[in-house]
Design an enzyme around this catalytic site. Structure first.
Site, PDB file in Angstrom:
ATOM      1  N   SER A 126       0.813  -1.279   0.102  1.00 17.40           N
ATOM      2  CA  SER A 126       0.013   0.130  -0.027  1.00 17.40           C
ATOM      3  C   SER A 126       0.893   1.140  -0.068  1.00 17.40           C
ATOM      4  O   SER A 126       1.765   1.059   0.645  1.00 17.40           O
ATOM      5  CB  SER A 126      -0.875   0.159   1.411  1.00 17.40           C
ATOM      6  OG  SER A 126      -1.801   1.236   1.156  1.00 17.40           O
ATOM      7  N   LYS A 180      -4.508  -7.000   3.223  1.00 15.40           N
ATOM      8  CA  LYS A 180      -4.558  -5.715   2.488  1.00 15.40           C
ATOM      9  C   LYS A 180      -5.996  -5.522   1.947  1.00 15.40           C
ATOM     10  O   LYS A 180      -6.387  -4.244   1.827  1.00 15.40           O
ATOM     11  CB  LYS A 180      -3.661  -6.154   1.257  1.00 15.40           C
ATOM     12  CG  LYS A 180      -3.764  -4.784   0.045  1.00 15.40           C
ATOM     13  CD  LYS A 180      -3.216  -3.625   0.601  1.00 15.40           C
ATOM     14  CE  LYS A 180      -3.421  -2.405  -0.205  1.00 15.40           C
ATOM     15  NZ  LYS A 180      -3.780  -2.261  -1.615  1.00 15.40           N
ATOM     16  N   HIS A 183      -7.592  -3.601   4.738  1.00 14.12           N
ATOM     17  CA  HIS A 183      -6.864  -2.288   4.763  1.00 14.12           C
ATOM     18  C   HIS A 183      -7.672  -1.443   3.758  1.00 14.12           C
ATOM     19  O   HIS A 183      -8.037  -0.271   4.239  1.00 14.12           O
ATOM     20  CB  HIS A 183      -5.569  -2.329   4.333  1.00 14.12           C
ATOM     21  CG  HIS A 183      -4.943  -1.195   3.835  1.00 14.12           C
ATOM     22  ND1 HIS A 183      -5.140  -0.496   2.820  1.00 14.12           N
ATOM     23  CD2 HIS A 183      -4.082  -0.234   4.456  1.00 14.12           C
ATOM     24  CE1 HIS A 183      -4.228   0.600   2.578  1.00 14.12           C
ATOM     25  NE2 HIS A 183      -3.765   0.783   3.853  1.00 14.12           N
ATOM     26  N   ASN A 184      -7.937  -1.956   2.713  1.00 17.25           N
ATOM     27  CA  ASN A 184      -8.710  -1.105   1.722  1.00 17.25           C
ATOM     28  C   ASN A 184     -10.281  -1.038   2.153  1.00 17.25           C
ATOM     29  O   ASN A 184     -10.785   0.150   1.986  1.00 17.25           O
ATOM     30  CB  ASN A 184      -8.521  -1.855   0.203  1.00 17.25           C
ATOM     31  CG  ASN A 184      -7.335  -1.763  -0.345  1.00 17.25           C
ATOM     32  OD1 ASN A 184      -6.158  -1.536   0.238  1.00 17.25           O
ATOM     33  ND2 ASN A 184      -7.385  -1.760  -1.727  1.00 17.25           N
ATOM     34  N   GLU A 187      -9.870   1.900   4.443  1.00 17.05           N
ATOM     35  CA  GLU A 187      -9.795   2.921   3.425  1.00 17.05           C
ATOM     36  C   GLU A 187     -10.864   3.470   2.967  1.00 17.05           C
ATOM     37  O   GLU A 187     -11.271   4.706   2.934  1.00 17.05           O
ATOM     38  CB  GLU A 187      -8.559   2.698   2.234  1.00 17.05           C
ATOM     39  CG  GLU A 187      -8.428   3.310   1.375  1.00 17.05           C
ATOM     40  CD  GLU A 187      -7.625   2.850   0.025  1.00 17.05           C
ATOM     41  OE1 GLU A 187      -6.465   2.277   0.432  1.00 17.05           O
ATOM     42  OE2 GLU A 187      -7.892   2.929  -1.311  1.00 17.05           O
TER      43      GLU A 187
HETATM   44  C1  6PG Z   1      -3.189   1.671  -1.630  1.00 16.04           C
HETATM   45  C2  6PG Z   1      -4.531   1.737  -2.315  1.00 16.04           C
HETATM   46  C3  6PG Z   1      -4.243   1.007  -3.754  1.00 16.04           C
HETATM   47  C4  6PG Z   1      -5.626   1.481  -4.579  1.00 16.04           C
HETATM   48  C5  6PG Z   1      -7.059   0.680  -4.343  1.00 16.04           C
HETATM   49  C6  6PG Z   1      -8.245   1.379  -4.168  1.00 16.04           C
HETATM   50  O1  6PG Z   1      -3.249   0.777  -0.477  1.00 16.04           O
HETATM   51  O2  6PG Z   1      -2.188   1.905  -2.315  1.00 16.04           O
HETATM   52  O3  6PG Z   1      -5.561   0.997  -1.470  1.00 16.04           O
HETATM   53  O4  6PG Z   1      -4.255  -0.446  -3.581  1.00 16.04           O
HETATM   54  O5  6PG Z   1      -5.950   2.746  -4.662  1.00 16.04           O
HETATM   55  O6  6PG Z   1      -6.785  -0.405  -5.390  1.00 16.04           O
HETATM   56  O7  6PG Z   1      -8.698   1.400  -5.378  1.00 16.04           O
HETATM   57  P1  6PG Z   1     -10.367   1.641  -5.677  1.00 16.04           P
HETATM   58  O8  6PG Z   1     -10.577   2.878  -5.050  1.00 16.04           O
HETATM   59  O9  6PG Z   1     -10.198   1.942  -7.150  1.00 16.04           O
HETATM   60  O10 6PG Z   1     -11.197   0.498  -5.108  1.00 16.04           O
END
Ligand code: 6PG
Length: 463
Positions: A126, A180, A183-184, A187
């Site tokens: 990430s 991960k 994590h997303n 996010e």
């Molecule tokens: C990171 C991000 C990266 C990417 C994601 C989100 O941790 O660096 O999460 O992996 O920006 O894929 O993408 P989307 O918003 O398009 O789902």
């Protein structure tokens, strides 16, 4: 060359440059030969980076056991790369998929390569393009002995916090990609919460993009400090050269997604873990995509008038509401990790995961230090919210949280994630939920039976 890298896109190039800068010679390969040539003749010129024009050439550049990072789009491209490598692989070779692959795919690929004696690792990375170059947060999963073969490189290139690398062994099989994915999910939740807060400040309190940037900048100097706040301030302050307006005012209100947030929600349903803030964030992106329907519904469905005078107290309440909702987002993500650790026997160390999220990654934030110490306790709390360090904060902020959600509701400003966070808090602390009535309903129409508070056993009523 010490390590190979397949996929010479921007992320791949930056990761290769980072690896080389840290003293490890790199071999690169891309199916599109011109990408490799451009890179070698451009940014990689004069560095210990070599390229292969085909797989055989590329592999011949690598010292054994061959360590190969794969950085291509998730899905079929990863299977294609593995298919191309497979006839040439030898026992002891290590493949490390550093893309955003689905963890079940990683488990399948590892199982398929295992009979050849080839290690397949799935590693979350990430930090975006800049992180890849300067120091990402790295979440490697797979066989521990394979990790030992790549740990010196991964730890060298990772971001550092107080000298500690933001990279440590996560767990077996798909554990790295699982972490991960979550994590997303977090996010998505935090991004959506910041966006809803922007909407409350903008549509509710009539603040301009630049005024909101100032508010967020002040908050970023508090316990709310995070990378996502930092970049939000910069986005809000950027002017559109064509119109002279803040660029956010001319960007279409429809968000894209690649799927990692959705997978988090889907998997949480499979494991029976409530993560309503993350779910609301995924659904908010989907709703944003229904723009044509929203525009026509705006002329049919009514809401209350909007806009009130900004007041310092009101803005402070909104900060508290956001802070509480962010705590809840981490609480949900970590609860999901705990459930997955048990279900998939990943043996995840939540304190170590929080530690490696402190730097390099998109959700890096000040709050991760107290989260790490909280999960280093023995025993760790069953949910972040009930740890004394966090319950005290939530209790202090809950009134302001309600006031902010009430403000949004009273003005018809959608706050799916913030309201879901408050509802999660209220449901989680409820000593009695209305599921008693629900059990009555199920028993009524389907004789599904119910249990009682006052007696053991299962019961059925002739309603
Ligand atoms: C990171 C991000 C990266 C990417 C994601 C989100 O941790 O660096 O999460 O992996 O920006 O894929 O993408 P989307 O918003 O398009 O789902």
């Amino acid at each position: 060359m010490h390590i190979g890298l397949i996929g010479v896109g921007v992320m791949g190039q930056n990761l290769a440059l980072n690896i080389e800068r840290n003293g490890f010679p790199v071999a690169v390969y891309d199916r599109a030969t011109e990408k490799t040539r451009d890179f070698l003749g451009g940014k990689a010129k004069g560095k210990h980076i070599a390229g292969g024009e085909n797989i055989e050439q590329f592999l011949a550049l690598l010292e054994p056991p061959r360590r190969i990072i794969i950085l291509v789009n998730a899905g079929k491209p990863v299977d294609d790369v593995i298919g191309g490598l497979k006839p040439h692989l030898r026992e002891g070779d290590v493949l490390i998929d550093c893309g955003n692959s689905f963890f079940h795919d990683t488990e399948r690929r590892a199982a398929e390569l295992s009979p050849l004696g080839v290690y397949f690792m799935g590693s979350g990375v990430s930090g975006g393009e800049e992180g890849a170059l300067k120091g990402p947060s790295i979440m490697p999963g797979g066989a521990r002995e394979a990790y030992g073969l790549v740990a010196p490189v991964l730890q060298a290139i990772a971001a550092k916090v107080n000298g500690e690398p933001c990279c440590s062994y996560i767990g077996p099989r798909g554990a790295g990609h699982y972490v991960k994915m979550v994590h997303n999910g977090i996010e998505y939740a935090i991004m959506q919460l910041i966006c809803e807060t922007y909407d409350v400040l903008s549509s509710g309190l009539s603040l301009s993009a630049l005024q909101i940037a100032d508010v967020f900048e002040r908050w970023n100097a508090t316990d709310l400090n995070s990378y996502l706040f930092e970049i939000t301030v910069r986005v809000l302050r950027t002017m559109d050269p064509d119109t002279g307006k803040p660029i956010v005012d001319v960007i279409l209100d429809t968000a894209e997604q690649k799927g990692t947030g959705k997978w988090t929600s889907q998997n949480a349903f499979d494991l029976g873990v409530p993560i309503p803030t993350i779910n609301a964030a995924v659904e908010s992106r989907i709703l944003s995509g229904l723009r044509a329907q929203r525009l026509s519904a705006a002329g049919v469905l009514q809401g209350p008038p909007r806009g009130e005078k900004p007041g310092a107290a009101r803005i402070a309440s909104i900060a508290d509401a956001l802070h509480a909702s962010i705590i809840v987002s981490y609480a949900q993500g970590l609860a999901l990790l705990k459930a997955a650790s048990d279900e998939y026997t990943y043996d995840l160390k939540l304190n170590e995961i929080a530690a490696l999220w402190r730097g390099g990654c998109i959700i890096r934030a000040k709050i991760l230090e107290p989260i790490r110490t909280t999960f280093a306790k023995n025993p760790p709390p069953v949910n972040l919210m009930v740890d004394p360090g966090f319950s005290v904060l939530l209790n202090a902020k809950q009134a302001a949280w309600r006031e902010t959600v009430r403000l949004a509701m009273s003005q018809g400003i959608p706050t799916l994630a913030m309201a879901a966070s408050l509802n999660y808090y209220d449901a989680y602390r409820a000593s009695r939920l209305p599921a008693n009535l629900l059990q009555g309903q199920r028993d009524f129409f389907g004789a599904h039976t119910y249990r009682r508070l006052d007696k053991e056993g299962t019961f059925h009523t002739q309603w």
